[in-house]
Design a protein around this motif. Structure first.
Motif, PDB file in Angstrom:
ATOM      1  N   GLY A 172      -7.578   4.653  -7.865  1.00 28.75           N
ATOM      2  CA  GLY A 172      -6.143   4.449  -7.946  1.00 28.75           C
ATOM      3  C   GLY A 172      -5.518   3.924  -6.667  1.00 28.75           C
ATOM      4  O   GLY A 172      -4.312   3.693  -6.625  1.00 28.75           O
ATOM      5  N   TYR A 173      -6.303   3.725  -5.625  1.00 27.87           N
ATOM      6  CA  TYR A 173      -5.783   3.185  -4.371  1.00 27.87           C
ATOM      7  C   TYR A 173      -5.760   1.663  -4.478  1.00 27.87           C
ATOM      8  O   TYR A 173      -6.752   1.042  -4.834  1.00 27.87           O
ATOM      9  N   ARG A 174      -4.628   1.048  -4.136  1.00 30.67           N
ATOM     10  CA  ARG A 174      -4.528  -0.403  -4.188  1.00 30.67           C
ATOM     11  C   ARG A 174      -3.409  -0.913  -3.298  1.00 30.67           C
ATOM     12  O   ARG A 174      -2.537  -0.161  -2.877  1.00 30.67           O
ATOM     13  N   ALA A 175      -3.468  -2.207  -3.033  1.00 31.29           N
ATOM     14  CA  ALA A 175      -2.456  -2.874  -2.220  1.00 31.29           C
ATOM     15  C   ALA A 175      -1.963  -4.098  -2.974  1.00 31.29           C
ATOM     16  O   ALA A 175      -2.709  -4.704  -3.741  1.00 31.29           O
ATOM     17  N   GLN A 176      -0.707  -4.450  -2.744  1.00 34.86           N
ATOM     18  CA  GLN A 176      -0.159  -5.671  -3.323  1.00 34.86           C
ATOM     19  C   GLN A 176       0.963  -6.189  -2.442  1.00 34.86           C
ATOM     20  O   GLN A 176       1.541  -5.437  -1.665  1.00 34.86           O
ATOM     21  N   LYS A 177       1.219  -7.480  -2.548  1.00 36.45           N
ATOM     22  CA  LYS A 177       2.273  -8.110  -1.762  1.00 36.45           C
ATOM     23  C   LYS A 177       3.536  -8.197  -2.603  1.00 36.45           C
ATOM     24  O   LYS A 177       3.480  -8.479  -3.788  1.00 36.45           O
ATOM     25  N   ALA A 178       4.674  -7.966  -1.959  1.00 37.07           N
ATOM     26  CA  ALA A 178       5.973  -8.155  -2.593  1.00 37.07           C
ATOM     27  C   ALA A 178       6.849  -8.898  -1.578  1.00 37.07           C
ATOM     28  O   ALA A 178       7.445  -8.285  -0.705  1.00 37.07           O
ATOM     29  N   GLY A 179       6.836 -10.231  -1.663  1.00 35.21           N
ATOM     30  CA  GLY A 179       7.527 -11.028  -0.650  1.00 35.21           C
ATOM     31  C   GLY A 179       6.744 -10.955   0.647  1.00 35.21           C
ATOM     32  O   GLY A 179       5.561 -11.248   0.701  1.00 35.21           O
ATOM     33  N   GLU A 180       7.400 -10.547   1.700  1.00 32.22           N
ATOM     34  CA  GLU A 180       6.730 -10.371   2.992  1.00 32.22           C
ATOM     35  C   GLU A 180       6.137  -8.974   3.140  1.00 32.22           C
ATOM     36  O   GLU A 180       5.292  -8.748   3.992  1.00 32.22           O
ATOM     37  N   LYS A 181       6.595  -8.026   2.325  1.00 28.80           N
ATOM     38  CA  LYS A 181       6.174  -6.638   2.474  1.00 28.80           C
ATOM     39  C   LYS A 181       4.826  -6.385   1.810  1.00 28.80           C
ATOM     40  O   LYS A 181       4.446  -7.053   0.858  1.00 28.80           O
ATOM     41  N   LEU A 182       4.142  -5.386   2.341  1.00 27.84           N
ATOM     42  CA  LEU A 182       2.879  -4.916   1.778  1.00 27.84           C
ATOM     43  C   LEU A 182       3.152  -3.574   1.114  1.00 27.84           C
ATOM     44  O   LEU A 182       3.710  -2.669   1.743  1.00 27.84           O
ATOM     45  N   LEU A 183       2.809  -3.458  -0.156  1.00 26.13           N
ATOM     46  CA  LEU A 183       2.998  -2.213  -0.898  1.00 26.13           C
ATOM     47  C   LEU A 183       1.643  -1.538  -1.063  1.00 26.13           C
ATOM     48  O   LEU A 183       0.708  -2.137  -1.586  1.00 26.13           O
ATOM     49  N   LEU A 184       1.554  -0.290  -0.614  1.00 23.79           N
ATOM     50  CA  LEU A 184       0.296   0.446  -0.660  1.00 23.79           C
ATOM     51  C   LEU A 184       0.432   1.672  -1.551  1.00 23.79           C
ATOM     52  O   LEU A 184       1.368   2.458  -1.390  1.00 23.79           O
ATOM     53  N   GLN A 185      -0.506   1.826  -2.471  1.00 26.16           N
ATOM     54  CA  GLN A 185      -0.603   3.034  -3.281  1.00 26.16           C
ATOM     55  C   GLN A 185      -1.893   3.713  -2.846  1.00 26.16           C
ATOM     56  O   GLN A 185      -2.985   3.301  -3.264  1.00 26.16           O
ATOM     57  N   VAL A 186      -1.755   4.716  -1.985  1.00 29.09           N
ATOM     58  CA  VAL A 186      -2.934   5.344  -1.383  1.00 29.09           C
ATOM     59  C   VAL A 186      -2.901   6.859  -1.502  1.00 29.09           C
ATOM     60  O   VAL A 186      -3.197   7.578  -0.564  1.00 29.09           O
ATOM     61  N   GLY A 187      -2.526   7.356  -2.670  1.00 29.55           N
ATOM     62  CA  GLY A 187      -2.610   8.787  -2.926  1.00 29.55           C
ATOM     63  C   GLY A 187      -1.360   9.582  -2.612  1.00 29.55           C
ATOM     64  O   GLY A 187      -1.353  10.795  -2.798  1.00 29.55           O
TER      65      GLY A 187
END
Length: 182
Positions: free
Chosen positions: A93-108
């Motif tokens: 369930g850990y993942r990263a994605q870009k939203a414009g210039e920002k980095l969105l992290l789902q890391v628990g």
């Protein structure tokens, strides 16, 4: 005698170096970097190479000699080739994605962690678990990668978290269970 400080720095084609007193400006295909160095260090351009010299053999000048040469070499490499650090995310369930210039992290964590890169740093996400941090300033690239890694450092028991791509984790065995009853 500083072995690093004595090495000349080759200036690649398309890179321009200007020395004004203790300030050096390096322009290349990727951008421009400027930095102020200790006034005791002298820099000179000779035959397409940059040479750093020190005034005396005192301890402070010897240490500044190698430091100045390394920083100048990093500036020249940065504006001609650039620097990159690669991070990996491991965990269910850990993942990263870009939203414009920002980095969105789902890391628990309960909420998604937003990370805004400093100016001059480009972050790209490959797949859902590889993050590429690129830029022309080696210090800022390394610091940004370290700040992203610090959001959720890799766990030494399960291996979950953010780690550098070249980093090798030694997983610990954990508890081996209760001691046998007698």
């Amino acid at each position: 005698m500083s072995r690093i400080g004595l090495l000349p720095i080759a200036i690649p084609k398309g890179t321009e170096v200007k020395i004004a007193g203790s300030e050096v400006v390096v322009k290349g295909t990727k951008g421009e970097l400027r930095r102020r160095f200790h006034p005791d260090m002298s820099m000179a351009l000779k035959d397409g190479c940059l040479i750093v010299a020190r005034p005396t053999d005192s301890k402070i000048h010897r240490s500044l000699h190698g430091l100045t040469r390394s920083l100048l070499a990093n500036m020249i490499i940065g504006v001609s080739q650039g620097f990159e650090r690669v991070l990996e995310i491991n965990g269910v369930g850990y993942r990263a994605q870009k939203a414009g210039e920002k980095l969105l992290l789902q890391v628990g964590y309960t909420n998604t962690v937003e990370f805004s890169p400093p100016p001059g740093i480009n972050i790209t996400v490959e797949g859902a678990n590889r993050i590429h941090v690129t830029g022309i300033d080696k210090e800022v690239v390394g610091e940004t990668a370290a700040r992203i890694r610090a959001i959720r450092p890799a766990d030494h028991y399960k291996g979950k978290g953010i780690k550098y791509a070249e980093e090798r984790l030694r997983l610990k065995p954990g508890k081996s269970g209760k001691v046998g009853k007698k």
